[in-house]
Scaffold this motif. Structure first.
Motif, mmCIF file in Angstrom:
data_model
loop_
_atom_site.group_PDB
_atom_site.id
_atom_site.type_symbol
_atom_site.label_atom_id
_atom_site.label_comp_id
_atom_site.label_asym_id
_atom_site.label_seq_id
_atom_site.Cartn_x
_atom_site.Cartn_y
_atom_site.Cartn_z
ATOM 1 N N VAL A 10 0.804 -1.223 0.000
ATOM 2 C CA VAL A 10 0.000 0.000 0.000
ATOM 3 C C VAL A 10 0.837 1.272 0.000
ATOM 4 N N THR A 13 0.472 5.174 4.064
ATOM 5 C CA THR A 13 -0.982 5.115 4.237
ATOM 6 C C THR A 13 -1.652 6.485 4.306
ATOM 7 N N ILE A 18 -3.216 3.638 -1.453
ATOM 8 C CA ILE A 18 -4.410 2.803 -1.298
ATOM 9 C C ILE A 18 -5.494 3.246 -2.274
ATOM 10 N N VAL A 45 -7.262 0.399 5.141
ATOM 11 C CA VAL A 45 -7.761 0.168 3.785
ATOM 12 C C VAL A 45 -9.264 0.392 3.743
ATOM 13 N N HIS A 48 -10.029 4.160 3.859
ATOM 14 C CA HIS A 48 -9.823 4.805 2.557
ATOM 15 C C HIS A 48 -10.993 4.509 1.625
#
Length: 344
Positions: A10, A13, A18, A45, A48
């Motif tokens: 990813v 972050t 992402i 995740v 997002h």
């Protein structure tokens, strides 16, 4: 050949990593030939996805060996709550980027995934977590235990490599030797043959100084270092030419006559490359026993969380990783010794 299992990290972050991953995998046509496994903190995740109103479907797994078929999978590298602060490099985002990378690389080494696609990192905050490398290229070169690798930028038929990677400009001349250039040309030639199925690649080598030194008036590196390197590899059968002035080669369109271009330092090669690729390029690490690609953009903190990032480069990185993986298999089959000794 069955689906290629693609491990995807990813990156930072708090950046766009992402976002572009989820956007690229929203299109189910991506899953016709691949099984993607996203490595990252599960709650982040999910955050997002909700914050950006994305529709990507994924299934959570505990081990990459569970990933099968035409679905997207998420292997959570941290199930705890992690603060998301879009657009800022924090200790949390650097820690999660490193954890994602380490887990994915371990699975790649263990053959649980076939190829690796890395999301963009912030080089400063990830180094605070013990990542003692200028970037992914150097980290994976060390991890793979090979002497050298090549940072190779790819956009359709435009391929640009660099002789020195992430170095301050005042250190380039200290690192740039005949031996370095010879090694990079050989890696480029090998990669073009094995990874891109080009049987007799033609390589353009750039000079270091303006106008490629202007016959020594603007610098001697061309005649003292670069030209001797070209002569050496040419005697070994590699089709390398130059040194050329970067502005002339790209400005005139003459780069199209070659299968790849070797630049002497980062911006010399990446500036014209990104101007031509327009955000659709891919960073490929040539010379490794594993296949690794990444989008050619960074964390783009300035647009993180705004739902403005394009997934084009990430999507291209996935496709290129699959193509290289396939080409390497084919190359191995074509170059295998057919005269295998029979057991008595």
């Amino acid at each position: 050949m069955g689906r290629v299992k693609v491990g995807i990290t990813v990156g930072d972050t708090n950046g766009i990593g992402i976002e572009v991953i989820l956007k690229a995998l929203e299109d189910n046509r991506m899953l016709d030939k691949i099984t993607p496994v996203i490595y990252g903190p599960g709650r982040v995740v999910s955050f997002h996805k909700k914050a950006l109103s994305l529709n990507t479907n994924y299934q959570k797994i505990n081990d990459a060996s569970e990933a099968k078929g035409g679905k997207t999978f998420l292997l959570s590298t941290n199930d705890e709550e992690v603060k998301v602060d879009f657009g800022n490099a924090t200790n949390d985002s650097g820690r999660e980027a490193y954890s994602s990378l380490k887990t994915a690389v371990s699975d790649l080494a263990g053959a649980k995934v076939d190829v690796l696609v890395t999301g963009p990192i912030n080089k400063k905050n990830i180094q605070a977590q013990g990542f003692d490398f200028p970037g992914h290229t150097e980290y994976l070169t060390s991890y793979s235990n090979v002497e050298d690798s090549l940072m190779f930028m790819i956009y359709n038929d435009l391929r640009v490599g660099v002789a020195t990677n992430h170095l301050p400009l005042n250190q380039v001349t200290k690192e740039l030797t005949k031996e370095v250039i010879v090694s990079k040309i050989k890696l480029m030639d090998q990669s073009l043959r094995r990874d891109f199925s080009i049987p007799r690649p033609r390589i353009a080598v750039l000079g270091l100084n303006p106008h490629a030194g202007e016959n020594g008036v603007l610098g001697g590196e061309e005649s003292e270092i670069i030209l001797p390197a070209i002569d050496q590899v040419s005697k070994e059968g590699i089709l390398a030419f130059g040194p050329y002035a970067s502005d002339g080669l790209f400005g005139s369109g003459s780069f199209k006559k070659f299968d790849a271009v070797l630049a002497m330092y980062h911006d010399q090669g990446l500036t014209p490359f990104k101007a031509i690729a327009g955000g659709g390029g891919v960073n490929f690490t040539a010379g490794l026993p594993i296949v690794r690609t990444s989008p050619d953009h960074g964390t783009a903190f300035e647009i993180a969380g705004k739902n403005e990032a394009s997934p084009d480069s990430l999507r291209s990185a996935i496709y290129l990783a699959v193509d290289v993986f396939t080409n390497r298999k084919r190359f191995k089959e074509l170059t295998a010794d057919p005269l295998v000794p029979q057991k008595k």
